[in-house]
Design an enzyme around this catalytic site. Structure first.
Site, short mmCIF file in Angstrom:
data_model
loop_
_atom_site.label_atom_id
_atom_site.label_comp_id
_atom_site.label_asym_id
_atom_site.label_seq_id
_atom_site.Cartn_x
_atom_site.Cartn_y
_atom_site.Cartn_z
N CYS A 158 0.69 -1.05 0.30
CA CYS A 158 -0.12 0.28 0.13
C CYS A 158 0.85 1.30 -0.09
O CYS A 158 0.64 1.79 0.69
CB CYS A 158 -1.06 -0.15 0.76
SG CYS A 158 -2.07 -1.14 0.79
N GLU A 159 0.96 1.11 -1.01
CA GLU A 159 2.22 2.41 -1.24
C GLU A 159 2.37 3.07 -2.87
O GLU A 159 2.82 2.01 -3.35
CB GLU A 159 3.64 2.16 -0.79
CG GLU A 159 4.05 2.35 0.33
CD GLU A 159 4.45 3.44 1.02
OE1 GLU A 159 4.57 4.59 0.31
OE2 GLU A 159 4.85 3.07 2.44
#
Ligand code: LLP
Length: 433
Positions: free
Chosen positions: A359-360
């Site tokens: 999640c980046e």
């Protein structure tokens, strides 16, 4: 079964050990599809032959000289990889107590270990002295004093070399360039003589050499030869002051082809180095090298499965099961790794960003790659033998990938895929109110 004519087999760094056969990717004598099926993905696959032949290329080029190749194990510190290099006759360049223990565990001869790094602790120095490593590459005056103290307390003398900073531009990525005067590494050229005088005056130290390392992923000869000249100038000054320097350690840094770089070959780098050493009358001096990437980088790939395709008005994404925690170089340095289908399909390529599940937004492995791919396909991220697994993390509580070594027709699991309990092995349940 051969691939249809229309399927273009893409360029893949790492040949001949990584190659195409019957329309699909093989590592030595094993098809990658078989490995992915057996061991799952994401999966690092290394060619033992590629590693051995890179080590042999250094050794052949140095034949007849008093020389030692110390594998810079930060590039890939997996035990079986270290064992392979120990058996091939290499020493090791280490940068921490953890690397020391790994090298010993893999059967390294302590005398063939050099210890680099700007921040060695007293405990690390003590342990390295107790096992009898070959040399400490010292990076500051303060470190010299501490090492002297630790060695005297143990009743021994620490073998030291000072890492000098030749102030040359390796013309590589700023994060991996280390030989410029503003870097934290090494002792400034103009302070080196005084530092050697100080070292020679300390009873707990024995000066055994001099070293430099100007950076990593270097793709031209000039910075090497400039650095060598600068270091030889110092060698001459220091020896004129009565301090002998038995060895010269030229560090690592030789680049590899990730995309279209054409770095010097190992043979030409060593050839040019030896020629310069001979020309300046230093041909007899013991020589140490600390290559990392050029020994392992193109010996490995990371195999990943396409989980989803996501097409949109502006961008198309291939979402794969390897992420920045497995392959941190693109996120950290904007690095390019070739990405190829393990079994290329016929068809018109789509331009994709290949991204991981982390999640980046920085979690990408490749941008704007033209590929024919669909969910369930396996892709190989190339040049993944160096600075990938050794820099992998658990971010997003993702277990680290498995690693497999291939030698001829055989493969061996050298690191099992981590399971959830590996992730919290050192953690303790909440015990406070
Ligand atoms: N010796 C010393 C003192 C070093 O600091 C290094 C690498 C080496 C040898 C080996 O250099 P090589 O032959 O591998 O270029 N994580 C970065 C690379 C960092 C290199 C740090 N020092 C990357 O992924 O590109």
């Amino acid at each position: 079964m051969s691939a249809p004519e229309s399927v273009a087999l893409p360029f893949l760094p790492g040949s001949p050990h990584l190659h195409w056969r019957d329309g699909e990717l093989w590592v030595e004598g094993v098809p990658v599809t078989e490995l992915a099926r057996t061991y799952g993905t994401p999966l690092f696959v290394y060619s033992a032959g590629a590693m051995r032949s890179a080590a042999a290329a250094y050794q052949r080029a140095l034949a007849g000289r008093d020389a030692l190749v110390c594998y810079a194990m930060k590039a890939n510190a997996t035990l079986a990889v270290l064992e392979l290099f120990a058996r091939a006759g290499c020493g090791f360049d280490i940068v921490s107590g953890g690397e020391l223990e790994r090298a010993l565990r893999a059967g390294a001869e302590p005398q063939r270990i050099v210890f680099s790094g700007v921040g060695k602790t007293r405990a690390e120095m003590r342990r390295a002295l107790e096992v009898g490593i070959g040399c400490f590459n010292v990076e500051s005056l303060a470190e010299l004093d501490v090492l002297d103290e630790v060695a005297r307390a143990l009743g021994c003398r620490a073998p030291v070399s000072l890492r000098v900073n030749p102030d040359v531009d390796a013309r590589t990525h700023p994060y991996i360039s280390t030989g410029l005067r503003d870097n934290k590494f090494g002792i400034a050229h103009e302070q080196a003589l005084a530092a050697y005088r100080h070292a020679a005056s300390l009873p707990g130290l024995e000066v055994v050499g001099i070293d430099c390392h100007i950076g990593s992923q270097i793709t031209t000869l000039e910075p090497y030869l400039d650095a060598l000249d600068r270091v030889l100038d110092l060698v001459e000054q220091i020896e004129a002051a009565g301090i002998a320097l038995p060895h010269l350690d030229l560090g690592g840094g030789l680049g590899i082809t990730y995309r279209d770089e054409t770095p010097p070959t190992i043979e030409s780098l060593i050839g040019a180095t030896l020629q310069r050493l001979d020309a300046r009358g230093h041909g007899q001096r013991r020589l140490l090298l600390e290559p990392g990437r050029s020994l392992v980088g193109n010996a490995g790939i990371c195999v990943t499965e396409v989980l989803y395709t996501k097409t949109g008005p502006h961008k198309n994404f291939l979402i794969v099961d390897a992420g920045m925690n497995d392959l941190p170089r693109p996120a950290m340095y904007g690095a390019y790794h070739a990405i190829v289908p393990v079994r290329p399909r016929a068809g018109t390529p789509t331009v994709w960003d290949v991204v991981g599940p982390v999640c980046e937004s920085g979690d990408w492995l490749g941008r704007d790659r033209a590929l024919v791919a669909q969910a369930g396909d396996w892709l190989a991220v190339a040049s993944a033998g160096a600075y990938c697994m050794s820099m992998a993390s658990h971010y997003n509580s993702r277990g680290r990938a498995a690693e497999v070594l291939v030698s001829g027709p055989r493969s061996q699991l050298i690191r099992a895929r981590e399971v959830p309990s590996d992730l919290w092995r050192q953690e303790r349940a909440l015990a406070l109110d």
